[in-house]
Every structure is written in C-alpha cells, then in structure tokens.
Design a protein around this motif. Structure first.
Motif, mmCIF file in Angstrom:
data_model
loop_
_atom_site.group_PDB
_atom_site.id
_atom_site.type_symbol
_atom_site.label_atom_id
_atom_site.label_comp_id
_atom_site.label_asym_id
_atom_site.label_seq_id
_atom_site.Cartn_x
_atom_site.Cartn_y
_atom_site.Cartn_z
ATOM 1 N N ASN A 203 0.834 -1.192 0.000
ATOM 2 C CA ASN A 203 0.000 0.000 0.000
ATOM 3 C C ASN A 203 0.872 1.246 0.000
ATOM 4 O O ASN A 203 0.392 2.357 0.186
ATOM 5 N N ASP A 204 2.196 1.040 -0.161
ATOM 6 C CA ASP A 204 3.129 2.147 -0.025
ATOM 7 C C ASP A 204 3.359 2.824 -1.384
ATOM 8 O O ASP A 204 3.873 2.225 -2.319
ATOM 9 N N GLY A 205 2.950 4.079 -1.461
ATOM 10 C CA GLY A 205 3.035 4.827 -2.711
ATOM 11 C C GLY A 205 4.440 4.902 -3.288
ATOM 12 O O GLY A 205 4.619 4.860 -4.502
ATOM 13 N N PHE A 206 5.462 4.993 -2.423
ATOM 14 C CA PHE A 206 6.835 5.077 -2.916
ATOM 15 C C PHE A 206 7.255 3.790 -3.604
ATOM 16 O O PHE A 206 7.841 3.810 -4.677
ATOM 17 N N GLU A 207 6.953 2.673 -2.963
ATOM 18 C CA GLU A 207 7.302 1.380 -3.560
ATOM 19 C C GLU A 207 6.614 1.218 -4.915
ATOM 20 O O GLU A 207 7.206 0.740 -5.876
ATOM 21 N N ILE A 208 5.362 1.637 -4.958
ATOM 22 C CA ILE A 208 4.597 1.486 -6.184
ATOM 23 C C ILE A 208 5.165 2.383 -7.287
ATOM 24 O O ILE A 208 5.329 1.974 -8.428
ATOM 25 N N ALA A 209 5.520 3.601 -6.906
ATOM 26 C CA ALA A 209 6.083 4.526 -7.894
ATOM 27 C C ALA A 209 7.404 4.000 -8.444
ATOM 28 O O ALA A 209 7.679 4.091 -9.640
ATOM 29 N N ASP A 210 8.232 3.453 -7.563
ATOM 30 C CA ASP A 210 9.502 2.889 -8.013
ATOM 31 C C ASP A 210 9.282 1.770 -9.015
ATOM 32 O O ASP A 210 9.923 1.710 -10.059
#
Ligand code: ADP
Ligand code: MG
Length: 690
Positions: free
Chosen positions: A606-613
């Motif tokens: 659910n972590d936006g940073f991980e998803i963006a990466d």
C-alpha cells in the motif's frame, strides 16, 4: 566550419539529405554531432555462431544466406538464416513484420543482438538487429561500432549506417572548433574529459572504457544545463518581492479548533514549514508531497484561512471538475463557520453563474475561489491574490503554473501532490521548489486489502459487495479509458450502469458519474453518494482524484490491466479513508506477463513510494510523467531514472555556479551562457535574469 554552420556545408549532404535531416530536427553541424548512436556494438565481445549456447544473450555479426515466410498454426512466421562462417543461425519473427521483410536482402551483413534459443537448431526470436553495409565499413572503425537510430526517411535518401558514420567522421576530422564550456580546474575536479574528446569518442572509440568516459561527460552536460535552469528559476523566484503573510489571524485558529480530528504530527510540521515561508516578503514556492489519504486538503484549508486572515485572496487550482466540486464542498463547510466568502469556478458554467463570481474576485468580495483550468482564463481577475494552491500539481504543466501566478503580484505558491516520485526525479522536476513530505497517515487507517480477480468470479464479487452494502457500506466501480477515446470509456460505464442496476444490483440505488455531465448534475450525484443515498457509484476515471467519502469502503476497478500502477494507487486511495476495513478489487480482463506482475505489486503493498519505483522501472520516466511535463527538454543521452549520481554532481555544480554568478555574466561562463541561450530558448523565455 563551425558548430553553428548549416548542414549544407558538410560534404556528402546534398539538398535532399539536408531536407530529411531538417525534418528530423537536425539543422546544424552541432546537431549532427549530437545525433548520438542508439547503441554501440562492442566488437571485442562478438560471439561466433559455433560457440552459441542456449539462453545466452549475445552479439553476433553474420550475413544473410536465405529468408522466407511460411504459415504456421497461429499465423505466419518470417525467418532469416544467417551465417558467420562458423555456423548457421535462424532469426524468427511472428506475424505482421512487413517492414522487416522489406529490409532484408541476401548477402547483407547484420549485427544481431538477442537471446539464443534452440529449436531444430540455434534460433533467436525477434532479435534486435542493424544492417551493416560492407566489410571495409567495419574495418575503418575502431573496436566499438556506433549504431545510429535511422528511420525509413533516412534510408530513403541513402543515409544508412555507413554513410552517416563517414559523414560524422569527416565533420570531426575537419578543422572544426569545439569550444570547452568548463574550466580545466572544473574538469579535473569533476573527473570529466574535454567536450571535444567526448564528442569524438561517443561516435568512434576503441573500447568500452573510452566510450564510458564520453558517455559520462555528455550525460553530465545534459543534466548540468537542466539543473542550471532549475537553479536560475529558484534564484529568480527568491529575488521577487511580495506581501508577507505573517499573522496567524482569526480564521485559522477558529477552524483548527473546530476540526473533528487531531492533526497528525506530519500535518502540523508541514503547516509550520509553510507558515515560516509565508512570514517572508519573498514568495513561497513549496511542494507538499504525501501519499493518498494523508490529509493534504485540510492543510490547504487551514493555510488558505491563514492567508485570508492577512487580507489577501486565495485561488485553489485543481485538475478535474469533480475534484473542484469536492474541494469546494470541503472548503465551504469550514469557511462557513467563519464567514469567509468562497466560490466555485469551472468551465461548464453559464455566463449568468460566472459573472457574479468574476465580479466578486475583482472587487475582493469573494476571498477564496476553487476551480479548474477555468481559473486561468483571461477574464479572471483578482483584487489582491496573495496565495495560489495547486492540488495534484503533477497534472499541470509549467505554463499553467506560470499563468495562474501572473494573476497576482508574485503570490505565494503551495503545490500538493500524491505522486511519490523517486528522489532523482524529484530534484529535477521539482528542483526549484522547497519540499515538505507528509510521511504519516492518520492513525485510524487500516491498509486497504487488495485482490486481483478473474472475471469468472464476478458473481462472488457482486455478492460480496451486496453483503457490505447491507451492512451500510458503499462501493465505487471504475471503468477505464477504452482505446484512448473518451467516448468509449463513457459508453462502457453507461452500459455497465444499465446492466448492473437492472441485474445484480436490482434493488440497490446505483448512481452514474462521468466527465460529460453538467456541473450541477455531478454535484448532485456526489452529494447523494456522500449522504449515503447512492450505494454504488459507477464511474469513469474522473474519480481518480478528489472523491473523499470515508463510508465508501469497496473499490472495484474493471480492466485493471489497462492502468498504470500509480493510477491504480490513486484510485485505490478513494477507499480506506476512514477507520473501517476497506477493499480494492482489481478485475483483470486481459492479461499478459507484464500486467500480471504489475497487478501483483498492488496486492503486495500500500506504499506509494514502492509502487512509484516499480512503475518507474516498468515504464520509464517518459511514461511515468505522461505528457504533462512537456515544458521540459528531450534527453539525448541522459537518463533520469538511472543517472542518480551524475545528476547530484551536476546539480551541485550548477547551484554553486549560480550562487557565484547569478546572471551568468562572468567571462568564464560565456560559453555556458551562449549554449544555454541557444539550446534552451524555450525553457528560459520566462526568466528575466538571463
Ligand atoms: P489527500 O492527502 O489524499 O488529499 P485528503 O485531504 O482528502 O487526503 O484526506 C483524506 C481523509 O482523511 C479526509 O476524509 C480527511 O477529512 C481525513 N483526515 C485528514 N486529516 C486527518 C487526521 N489528522 N485524522 C483523521 N482524519 C483525517
Ligand atoms: Mg487530495
């Protein structure tokens, strides 16, 4: 010959070729030197066909022996058999590769790159390849062969690999002066080779080591100029004067006391950052970055109230009408408590609705306005616009930002975004802004449970939704854009609405929301959903940003494979906004390996940073930003996603340079200034200092 000379002066480039090059955006000698190879073929790592092994990724040079096409069970296969004197290799293409068929001729030498497989002999499926011309061609070259990006227009005037190489070689061997832009001291310190050498080596080098030095230098230059632009912009903003907003004022206090939740520590910290900026008589330029649902809107409301308490007006610019309506309702419910006059301005309004708002802004009667691009129109004027707030700022281009700011006298700017961009991208794209990060969600939040489902299981899914609705919850169903056309995404959602409301959800109040509706219709639907009258909202992606209805706890995304991960994350952010357990159901209708991997990421985090990466890795920076950042330059050799270290060095160097010489006036920066003005004319036209 000079770098700025037209191409006609180059031997071997007649009018026909010049015309084609012009059409590709190449006009000067410099342009052709900066037409870098698409890739390089290292002759020292060529593999002989007899040494091939299944699974290896290899470079091979071989000649076409024969080729042909035949039918197979599922369509057609085009095959080319090549030989390098040590053995035979088959290259295979499946279906619809006419352009390749047209290119291949018997006897041609090909530089081939790909993964070796075995099927009745060695084979490479869909290899990358280049047509090399003849033997002496390669022998005039060093150990590394440059392979240029050539379109069919190039081929049509005989500009093939060999010809282009020899033209570039001639240019480099003529008495061409390539001025250095950095001092020797700087080159030593930064560990860079001279520009002239780099431009030679990028085209013709003996080994990969030399080539790497050239690449490093040329990447550095590109990042440097971009960072220079960022540094100059930042400097310029800071050199403007504006009205300081130093008082807390009565409204801020009253509204913050009346909130029905406690602000998170991150929210409090960001408010302090902003308030510190506003006390100066230099305009604030701050980006607030925080994942979906972290509570940026309430910060905007409080800061707007603070500004209005200092007797200025506030404009809130948002990308979609739905978000504008939603924000308007949120702002208004707080502002009504303290009698701040606030209006909504969107494109679809009638003149008779618009007029009094425009008038109110002009006379100062209206203190806050929330709106879409309609706010940028010429006829919108303010009495004293002191603060601009841009929400979802990644959806706006640099020009739109400049236009809204022009409506006041150097107003303060607060931008907000949920798009968590990796740091190396952030310092370039947002480099002229100060950054505040909200790294904390309100404490009542539970992670949204996400599940990718197969269409076969829709009945179960619908039953699940009905179950939740019987417990008082609400659901949002989103349909994607079909084939890039708004009309068909509309059609899909309308159709689904008809079907669902007459079958699975027969006795449930289902609502429909899409971009083509009138403003008041939208407002009406959103209000009914907010009041829990509508239980299921069927919608197009217009809900991607803005819908804030904590009681909606189920999000169902149809054709999830068609969305980018960041977008899915935004959509998912529409649920999980309260303390209730929420669900996100991603229906995959058409699945490939890539989309399978992508969707699985949504289940895992659910972590936006991980998803963006992950999104950045999968799609590259161009796609990641979409077309919105069109104000930026096209990179020739630099890579925003992978050049982290060079970017940091170039940034430091550019910022130091601007600090020492804010207008690039000094003699030692003459060449830099010249290139900057020539090559970045579009980007710097709004800079007064240069
Ligand atoms: P975003 O940052 O995505 O714009 P919003 O500002 O829309 O998020 O906030 C999401 C929801 O969280 C809203 O319903 C808002 O009222 C609520 N909210 C904001 N701050 C807090 C807080 N500190 N505690 C609890 N709920 C909050
Ligand atoms: Mg928001």
């Amino acid at each position: 010959m000079e770098l700025s000379s037209p191409l006609s002066i180059v031997k071997g480039l007649g009018p026909a070729r010049e015309k084609v090059l012009n059409e590709q955006g190449l006009f000067t000698v410099s342009d052709i030197l900066y037409y870098f190879p698409r890739r390089h073929l290292d002759r020292t790592v060529l593999t002989a066909i007899k040494k091939l092994e299944k699974g290896n990724i290899v470079n091979i040079i071989a000649s076409v022996e024969t080729y042909g096409e035949r039918s197979i069970r599922r369509g057609k296969i085009f095959q080319v058999i090549v030989s390098d004197g040590t053995g035979l290799l088959t290259l295979s293409w499946f279906n619809g590769v006419r352009y390749i068929k047209n290119m291949i001729k018997k006897g041609q030498r090909l530089a081939i790159f790909g993964k070796v497989d075995w099927y009745k002999g060695f084979t490479i499926t869909h290899p990358e390849f280049e047509i090399l011309d003849d033997t002496d061609d390669v022998s005039i070259l060093g150990g590394v062969i440059p392979i240029y990006p050539l379109t069919k227009e190039f081929h049509s005037v005989g500009l093939e690999q060999r010809r282009l190489r020899s033209i570039i070689k001639k240019v480099l061997e003529s008495k061409l002066l390539i001025p250095e832009i950095f001092s020797q001291l700087a080159l030593n310190k930064l560990n860079l080779i001279p520009l002239e050498k780099a431009l030679n080596l990028i085209h013709f080098s003996e080994n990969i080591g030399e080539l790497d030095l050239a690449i490093r230098r040329l990447k550095f230059d590109e990042h440097f100029f971009l960072q220079l632009l960022v540094a100059l912009k930042k400097n310029e903003i800071k050199s403007n004067g504006t009205k300081a907003l130093s008082d807390i004022g009565p409204y801020f206090k009253k509204i913050s006391k009346s909130l029905d939740f406690e602000l998170t520590n991150a929210q409090k910290r960001v408010i302090q950052d902003i308030h510190k900026d506003l006390k100066f008589s230099r305009p604030m330029n701050r980006l607030i970055q925080g994942d979906v649902g972290c509570g940026k809107t309430v910060i905007a409301i409080l800061i707007a109230a603070l500004a209005i308490g200092n007797n200025v007006q506030v404009a809130v610019l948002v990308p979609t009408e739905i978000l504008a309506v939603q924000h308007f309702l949120s702002f208004k419910s707080e502002f009504d408590k303290v009698n701040i006059a606030c209006s909504l301005l969107v494109g679809k309004m009638k003149k008779i609705e618009r007029e009094p708002i425009l008038n109110g802004l002009k006379t100062g009667r209206v203190s806050a306005v929330i709106g879409t691009h309609a706010l940028i129109q010429k006829d919108v004027n303010f009495k004293n616009l002191g603060l601009v707030i841009i929400d979802e700022q990644h959806r706006f281009g640099v020009n739109q930002r400049a236009q809204i700011l022009k409506k006041g006298f150097n107003p303060h700017l607060m931008s907000m975004t949920a798009t968590p961009i990796p740091r190396t991208l952030a310092i370039t794209y947002h480099g002229d802004m100060d950054l505040s990060i909200i790294d904390e969600l309100p404490s009542n939040r539970l992670p949204v449970k996400t599940k990718v489902v197969d269409p076969m299981r829709m009945k179960k899914v619908y039953d699940f939704i009905k179950d939740k609705i019987s417990l008082g919850k609400q659901c949002i169903i989103v349909y994607p854009l079909v084939e890039e056309s708004e009309k068909s995404d509309l059609a899909a959602s309308v159709e689904a609405y008809e079907i669902l409301s007459n079958s699975h959800f027969l006795n449930i109040h289902v609502g429909l929301l899409h971009g083509k509706m009138k403003t008041n219709e939208k407002e009406n639907i959103i209000r009914q959903f907010k009041d829990n009258k509508i239980k299921i909202l069927v919608s197009t992606t217009v809900v991607e940003v803005g819908l804030d209805i904590p009681n909606a706890t189920i999000m169902l995304v149809e054709h999830a494979e068609r969305f980018g991960l960041t977008q899915l994350h935004q959509l998912r952010g529409r649920v999980g906004r309260g303390s209730e357990k929420s669900y996100c159901i991603l229906v995959k209708r058409n699945i490939t390996d890539v989309s399978q991997t992508r969707l699985a990421i949504m289940e895992q985090t659910n972590d936006g940073f991980e998803i963006a990466d992950a999104d950045l890795q999968l799609r590259g920076p161009g796609e990641f930003f979409g077309l919105r950042q069109s104000g930026f330059v096209q990179y020739k050799i630099a890579n925003l996603a992978t050049d982290g270290e060079i970017i940091r060095e170039a940034r430091q160097f550019a910022f130091d340079l601007v600090k020492a010489d804010p207008n690039l006036q000094s003699q030692s920066n003459k060449e830099i200034r010249k290139i900057f003005k020539n090559n970045y004319a579009d980007q710097i036209k709004n800079l007064k200092l240069i």
